[in-house]
Design a protein around this motif. Structure first.
Motif: not given
Lengths: 299, 270
Positions: A67-92
């Motif tokens: 959620e706090y984007q540690v993976f995104h910084k670690l693997f150099d990912l954008k939010k549109y590539q790996l959405p946050l859990p809150s975004a997934i919850w929202e989509a659901m």
């Protein structure tokens, strides 16, 4: 998940394994001596057991890091590539009625296909046990079918059975048949030789041996196969929907990836996982009922 | 019934008859669909076996190259996944904390439709090579780890005690006792994972990669009836890749762990 966290999945006794379900039980005990001892008396304490609390903490930590984007910084990912859990919850939440109906659709395909496939597999196992010389060949063919990738089967079944629920049920049938055939055969073949001798000494015919000995003996194996198939059938149904389909979780998943709606895609995965777990738990429940009947018959 | 030659005695003959019979039935049904029933798209539904075989031969170069690409990538991922799985199993057998941390998730991950993740991972990485390897590795990882762990734990307790009484070092216990005992479990995990790894690799290709057997499969599927035989050839190659991976594992198992009951000619429960 919480009550009995350490459990040996029956999945690993899939085709090609030579382990029998009884050994499964013994390893389960040896692997998880912790949670079971305290069961019954101190139920509250059970929740503070390291076998429960550690994985729970790890899971929460994982979600927080995500959620706090540690993976995104670690693997150099954008939010549109790996959405946050809150975004997934929202989509659901936004699409919940659509998702719910699609989940039901996919689950129906999986259940129907699994029932047909398991029945076919059981019949094949019966034939292979009754006529070992020629039936054994069919068992080998089924084992080969098991090694065929689902992606190769899926387009063919779609050609044969069209766009409806039938084609996915057929895919699931094909993928679940082998596990059942191989497991049930193992159960029917691995009967106690002494019991077999006893049956012979009573001049029991082939049908009687099957009726009273082999089928009873195969029951634990059959349930192992059913548990394997519960997970495999969800996979089969979803992969089948990747090809052509106009409904279902797999269709929505591949579609939302194509139009870069990753949160929706992830919510498909989450729902598929939940549906798969529920399906599995249902089969396990049934197993408890049936095996209880089985052992009470014997004692 | 009482043939004395090895072919007659073994199960090879029935199997050959089965395969041959299946092909004959296939050819006959295909002919029936085309000429008797006059089903629309009869050849797409069940093409003539000989036509598929001809196409398979004619385009064997392309099919071999693309199939090789799929197989190679699946293989790399498979090796990485298997190595990681073995490592995790050893760690879990050494430390209860690691086991308590990892085991529930290993079990839970079996419930997630792993192959459903293939397009997601492709969506994240957007690189066919890497995502194929990741998927194949991911699929291999857990069956191998769980089966290996069970093998490591299933050693004879008296054998462990004997090792202890000889004051064997921990690594000696592992190397001489636990690893050999874990080999059958390891291989059953590998045999489950190998065809799945191929499936995963093909799935990634379906999502829009450039190379691999899945790409040709999808392309020929969409070209329609004129490419039926090519499509069926790709399906056949995909199937053969899966079966080949399984056979390869069985072969290696036979070489590495030949003492298992199923490899004995006679004895055991038969």
């Amino acid at each position: 998940m919480g009550s009995n966290s350490v459990r040996e999945p029956s999945y690993i006794t899939a085709a090609g394994t030579e382990e029998a379900p009884p050994s499964l039980i013994t390893t389960r005990n040896s692997v998880s001596s912790g949670p079971q001892k305290q069961k019954g008396k101190r139920r509250l304490l059970k929740w503070f057991n390291p076998g429960v609390i550690l994985p729970l903490l790890a899971g929460v930590l994982f979600l927080l890091l995500w959620e706090y984007q540690v993976f995104h910084k670690l693997f150099d990912l954008k939010k549109y590539q790996l959405p946050l859990p809150s975004a997934i919850w929202e989509a659901m939440r936004e699409n919940y009625s659509l998702l719910l109906s699609y989940t039901g659709y996919t689950l129906t395909e999986a259940v129907v296909g699994m029932l047909i496939g398991s029945a076919c597999g059981f019949l094949i196992a019966l034939a292979a046990t009754a006529w070992p010389r020629w039936g054994g060949g069919s068992l080998t063919l089924v084992a080969a079918l098991n090694a065929v990738p689902i992606v190769a089967l899926a387009p063919i079944m779609n050609l044969w059975f069209g766009d409806g629920i039938g084609s996915r049920a057929a895919i699931v049938t094909a993928t679940t048949m082998a596990a059942m055939a191989i497991n049930a055969y193992k159960g029917m073949a691995a009967v106690d030789p002494l019991a077999l001798d006893l049956m012979h000494s009573y001049a029991a015919g082939k049908p009687a041996v099957f009726r009273y000995l082999r089928i009873q003996n195969s029951l634990p194996y059959v349930f192992t196969a059913l548990k394997i198939n519960a997970t495999a059938s969800m996979i089969g149904a979803i992969v089948g929907e990747f090809f052509f389909s106009s409904r279902g979780l797999g269709y929505l998943l591949s579609n939302s990836i194509k139009v870069a709606k990753m949160p929706l895609g992830w919510s498909c995965i989450v729902l598929a996982a939940i549906a798969g777990v529920l399906f599995y738990l249902m089969v396990e429940r049934l197993e408890k009922v049936f095996i209880k009947w089985h052992s009470s018959q014997r004692s | 019934m009482k043939g004395n030659s090895p072919i007659m005695r073994s199960r090879v003959l029935p199997l050959l008859v089965w395969i041959f019979g299946l092909l004959v039935v296939w050819e006959a049904v295909s002919w029936m669909l085309l000429h008797v029933a006059k089903t629309p798209l009869a050849q797409s539904k069940l093409p003539y076996v000989h036509e598929v075989a001809t196409t398979l031969w004619k385009y064997s170069g392309t099919l071999l190259r693309e199939g090789g690409a799929t197989f190679g990538n699946a293989g790399i991922g498979f090796l990485i996944g298997a190595a990681a799985g073995v490592l995790l199993a050893v760690l879990m057998s050494l430390s209860r904390t690691i086991e308590q941390l990892a085991f529930p998730y290993a079990v839970a991950s079996q419930m997630i439709p792993i192959l459903g993740l293939a397009p997601i991972i492709y969506g994240i990485v957007r690189d066919e090579q890497v995502s194929r390897i990741i998927i194949s590795g991911y699929i291999t990882f857990f069956p191998v780890a769980l089966n290996m762990l069970r093998g490591l734990r299933s050693v004879d307790l008296s054998a462990v005690e004997l090792m202890h009484s000889y004051a064997a070092k921990p690594w000696a216990v592992y190397w001489k006792l636990r690893f050999p005992a874990a080999l059958p479990g390891l291989f059953s995990g590998l045999k489950i994972a190998a065809p799945l790894a191929v499936t995963g690799a093909i799935l990634v290709e379906l999502m829009g990669a450039q190379h691999g057997i899945g790409v040709i499969m999808l392309r020929n599927l969409y070209y329609g009836p004129s490419h039926t035989y090519m499509f069926w050839s790709t399906v056949l190659v995909g199937a053969l890749l899966g079966i080949a991976s399984y056979w390869l594992m069985t072969l290696i198992e036979r070489l590495v762990a030949p003492w298992q009951p199923e490899f004995r000619p006679k004895g055991g429960d038969r």
